[in-house]
Every structure is written in C-alpha cells, then in structure tokens.
Design a protein around this motif. Sequence first.
Motif, PDB file in Angstrom:
ATOM      1  N   THR A 245      -6.491  -8.453  -5.322  1.00 38.99           N
ATOM      2  CA  THR A 245      -5.189  -8.884  -5.405  1.00 38.99           C
ATOM      3  C   THR A 245      -4.096  -7.772  -5.369  1.00 38.99           C
ATOM      4  O   THR A 245      -3.102  -7.973  -4.717  1.00 38.99           O
ATOM      5  CB  THR A 245      -4.996  -9.722  -6.829  1.00 38.99           C
ATOM      6  OG1 THR A 245      -5.801 -10.816  -6.927  1.00 38.99           O
ATOM      7  CG2 THR A 245      -3.411 -10.034  -7.155  1.00 38.99           C
ATOM      8  N   LEU A 246      -4.492  -6.394  -5.986  1.00 38.52           N
ATOM      9  CA  LEU A 246      -3.388  -5.470  -6.027  1.00 38.52           C
ATOM     10  C   LEU A 246      -3.354  -5.046  -4.563  1.00 38.52           C
ATOM     11  O   LEU A 246      -2.100  -4.356  -4.149  1.00 38.52           O
ATOM     12  CB  LEU A 246      -4.014  -4.417  -6.864  1.00 38.52           C
ATOM     13  CG  LEU A 246      -3.977  -4.655  -8.277  1.00 38.52           C
ATOM     14  CD1 LEU A 246      -4.879  -3.398  -9.188  1.00 38.52           C
ATOM     15  CD2 LEU A 246      -2.500  -4.462  -8.660  1.00 38.52           C
ATOM     16  N   LEU A 247      -4.277  -4.929  -3.483  1.00 41.89           N
ATOM     17  CA  LEU A 247      -4.210  -4.507  -2.306  1.00 41.89           C
ATOM     18  C   LEU A 247      -3.288  -5.399  -1.451  1.00 41.89           C
ATOM     19  O   LEU A 247      -2.478  -5.088  -0.726  1.00 41.89           O
ATOM     20  CB  LEU A 247      -5.578  -4.472  -1.512  1.00 41.89           C
ATOM     21  CG  LEU A 247      -6.542  -3.236  -1.830  1.00 41.89           C
ATOM     22  CD1 LEU A 247      -7.919  -3.509  -1.710  1.00 41.89           C
ATOM     23  CD2 LEU A 247      -6.170  -1.941  -1.463  1.00 41.89           C
ATOM     24  N   GLY A 248      -3.503  -6.946  -1.639  1.00 41.93           N
ATOM     25  CA  GLY A 248      -2.573  -7.766  -1.159  1.00 41.93           C
ATOM     26  C   GLY A 248      -0.973  -7.324  -1.482  1.00 41.93           C
ATOM     27  O   GLY A 248      -0.073  -7.634  -0.602  1.00 41.93           O
ATOM     28  N   ALA A 249      -0.933  -7.244  -2.834  1.00 43.66           N
ATOM     29  CA  ALA A 249       0.616  -7.106  -3.186  1.00 43.66           C
ATOM     30  C   ALA A 249       1.128  -5.757  -2.929  1.00 43.66           C
ATOM     31  O   ALA A 249       2.312  -5.699  -2.697  1.00 43.66           O
ATOM     32  CB  ALA A 249       0.506  -6.904  -4.968  1.00 43.66           C
ATOM     33  N   ALA A 250       0.278  -4.814  -2.399  1.00 44.34           N
ATOM     34  CA  ALA A 250       0.877  -3.350  -1.895  1.00 44.34           C
ATOM     35  C   ALA A 250       0.950  -3.716  -0.486  1.00 44.34           C
ATOM     36  O   ALA A 250       1.579  -2.701   0.177  1.00 44.34           O
ATOM     37  CB  ALA A 250      -0.245  -2.390  -2.015  1.00 44.34           C
ATOM     38  N   GLY A 251       0.866  -4.877   0.211  1.00 42.23           N
ATOM     39  CA  GLY A 251       1.299  -4.738   1.629  1.00 42.23           C
ATOM     40  C   GLY A 251      -0.163  -4.861   2.585  1.00 42.23           C
ATOM     41  O   GLY A 251       0.086  -4.831   4.063  1.00 42.23           O
ATOM     42  N   PHE A 252      -1.308  -4.803   2.170  1.00 41.07           N
ATOM     43  CA  PHE A 252      -2.169  -4.493   2.890  1.00 41.07           C
ATOM     44  C   PHE A 252      -2.965  -5.848   3.187  1.00 41.07           C
ATOM     45  O   PHE A 252      -2.707  -6.978   2.642  1.00 41.07           O
ATOM     46  CB  PHE A 252      -3.585  -3.866   2.259  1.00 41.07           C
ATOM     47  CG  PHE A 252      -3.258  -2.158   1.854  1.00 41.07           C
ATOM     48  CD1 PHE A 252      -3.680  -1.467   3.113  1.00 41.07           C
ATOM     49  CD2 PHE A 252      -2.851  -1.858   0.767  1.00 41.07           C
ATOM     50  CE1 PHE A 252      -3.472   0.044   2.894  1.00 41.07           C
ATOM     51  CE2 PHE A 252      -2.503  -0.424   0.867  1.00 41.07           C
ATOM     52  CZ  PHE A 252      -2.881   0.269   1.809  1.00 41.07           C
ATOM     53  N   HIS A 253      -3.692  -5.928   4.520  1.00 42.20           N
ATOM     54  CA  HIS A 253      -4.205  -7.096   4.906  1.00 42.20           C
ATOM     55  C   HIS A 253      -5.689  -6.943   5.223  1.00 42.20           C
ATOM     56  O   HIS A 253      -5.975  -5.695   5.293  1.00 42.20           O
ATOM     57  CB  HIS A 253      -3.415  -7.926   6.135  1.00 42.20           C
ATOM     58  CG  HIS A 253      -3.328  -7.127   7.229  1.00 42.20           C
ATOM     59  ND1 HIS A 253      -2.467  -5.994   7.578  1.00 42.20           N
ATOM     60  CD2 HIS A 253      -4.058  -7.132   8.409  1.00 42.20           C
ATOM     61  CE1 HIS A 253      -2.641  -5.646   8.843  1.00 42.20           C
ATOM     62  NE2 HIS A 253      -3.663  -6.174   9.372  1.00 42.20           N
ATOM     63  N   ALA A 254      -6.574  -8.005   5.902  1.00 44.28           N
ATOM     64  CA  ALA A 254      -7.810  -7.639   6.259  1.00 44.28           C
ATOM     65  C   ALA A 254      -8.650  -6.963   5.153  1.00 44.28           C
ATOM     66  O   ALA A 254      -9.354  -6.011   5.371  1.00 44.28           O
ATOM     67  CB  ALA A 254      -7.918  -6.925   7.585  1.00 44.28           C
ATOM     68  N   VAL A 255      -8.375  -7.580   3.704  1.00 43.14           N
ATOM     69  CA  VAL A 255      -8.985  -6.667   2.689  1.00 43.14           C
ATOM     70  C   VAL A 255     -10.490  -7.209   2.391  1.00 43.14           C
ATOM     71  O   VAL A 255     -10.736  -8.515   2.564  1.00 43.14           O
ATOM     72  CB  VAL A 255      -8.432  -7.123   1.479  1.00 43.14           C
ATOM     73  CG1 VAL A 255      -8.968  -6.535   0.241  1.00 43.14           C
ATOM     74  CG2 VAL A 255      -6.712  -6.647   1.635  1.00 43.14           C
ATOM     75  N   THR A 256     -11.266  -6.313   2.368  1.00 45.88           N
ATOM     76  CA  THR A 256     -12.618  -6.421   1.949  1.00 45.88           C
ATOM     77  C   THR A 256     -13.135  -5.890   0.847  1.00 45.88           C
ATOM     78  O   THR A 256     -12.667  -4.774   0.398  1.00 45.88           O
ATOM     79  CB  THR A 256     -13.827  -6.197   3.164  1.00 45.88           C
ATOM     80  OG1 THR A 256     -13.745  -4.640   3.294  1.00 45.88           O
ATOM     81  CG2 THR A 256     -13.349  -6.755   4.503  1.00 45.88           C
ATOM     82  N   ALA A 257     -14.019  -6.475  -0.028  1.00 52.00           N
ATOM     83  CA  ALA A 257     -14.621  -5.854  -1.260  1.00 52.00           C
ATOM     84  C   ALA A 257     -16.133  -6.158  -1.346  1.00 52.00           C
ATOM     85  O   ALA A 257     -16.698  -7.108  -1.027  1.00 52.00           O
ATOM     86  CB  ALA A 257     -13.955  -6.639  -2.458  1.00 52.00           C
TER      87      ALA A 257
END
Length: 263
Positions: free
Chosen positions: A189-201
């Motif tokens: 969620t934090l990564l998306g809010a900061a403007g990142f995409h293609a997030v993996t965890a």
Amino acid sequence: MTDVSDFYDRHPISEAQVLAALRRRRGALAGTPLTADDLFEFDQDHYAGIDARTRVLDLCAGLGGPARFLASRRGCRVVAVELNAGRAGGAERLTRLVRLHTRVRVVRGDATALPLGRARFDACLSQEALLHIADKAAVLRETHRVLAPGGRLAFTDWVARPTLGDGERRRLQEWMAATTLQTLAGYRTLLGAAGFHAVTAEDLADEWRAILRSRLEMFRAMREDTVARLGEARYREYDQLYGFFVGLIEAGKLGGGRFSATA
C-alpha cells in the motif's frame, strides 16, 4: 527507549569487529593489500543481496557492505547514504581500505529528506533499515523522487505477523530502535501511494530463519572478542536481545520481506 543512532553506536557488528575478524584470519593487516572480497564475509550486516544497474543508491547503508559488493562485482557507481555518524565514517574508511572510494561515495544524510537531486539513480536498494524509520511513507516518496523514470527500488525489511503482540513490539522498539514494523500488505500500500508500480512482495521468513540461527551461533562464538571490546555487560545485553529476536522468528511472530517496485 533506544533511538537508532544509539542502537548502532552500541552495535557489536562494527568497523572494529570487521578488522578484528580479518586479523584473526590473516594476521597483521599493515602493508597487506585488501579487496572488497576480503571484507564480504564480515561486513554484510544484513541477510539478503540484490543485483543492480549503473547508478545505484544504497539507502541506510550502514558500513557500506552492499555498496562495495555492487561496485566491485557489478561495476556500479554507488552513493551510500547513512545517518549514523560512526557507521558512515566506518563505511568511508572500509571503502578506502579496499580502494573502492572512486566508485562508492558515502554521504551522511536522512532517508526521509535525501540530500540528492531528482531522477539521479537507475536503482535503489535498502536492507533491513526501514524498521528504524517511523515515517516510511516519506522515505518511499524520497526514493521515488531520486529514481529516474523506470528506475527500480528493491529492499528488504522485517515485517510483523498477526501474532506479534503489543508488548513484543514495545520490546523491539526499546531494545533495537524498531520504531514501527509494517506488514507485507502494508508495504504494498505504501509503495503504491508513493507512486511506484509493478510492486512485488516476497515472504523471506523461511530463508532468513536458518541464517539467523547461524548468525546467533557466530556472535556467540565471538564472545571473547566482543567482551574484550565492549565488556561483559554489553555482550550479555546483546545476546539477550538477539536471542529474543530469533525466538520471535522461530515462533512465526516476525518475518522478513523482499520488495521491489518501478518508479
């Protein structure tokens, strides 16, 4: 309560320990050419590695082990940002010791307000550091700002599991400056809010559990050296802390996560 600077000022893994370990293995160091490879067994104060591109930011770099690895093995130019004065100084000296100072620049700075220009890096890495920073959203926004469009962020951190209790969280904060612990979903969620995409965890709990056991054994095997440098009380304090920490991992209350995202 322990703050981050105090925790790392008192941390047993230090520049002095790295050099002491080298002396045990190789004898006197004076006049002996060293390479970054000579340090790798001792200077990696974290549990995971990362590939990188050409212009790399090592965020919350500690003693600079990952930065030196990337510079020596991948030919990258790395800026290593570290807030703690002692560890930044140690990173600079160890980097000069292995003659990588033309490729690795150590900068003392705050990860929530990076003293770096916009879109300067192709990649950013950080290893088990964000747990010490309360405003993780600010760190991720700053990371997004300094990455070039399409640049990649990859980091690892300790993450909380649902069974981690409030008392255990407080103890982690008091003992090792773990100001806040996120979850895998929370970081997404934090990564998306900061403007990142293609997030993996990725959940690293099983992988790190074995590493932690061996690190605890290694620390206890170095008891004599640690007591000589820091005293019996400090050794016992850290042994108790690390044993508690490993116990949380073994009980499934604390885990590790590897995250990546594109700016």
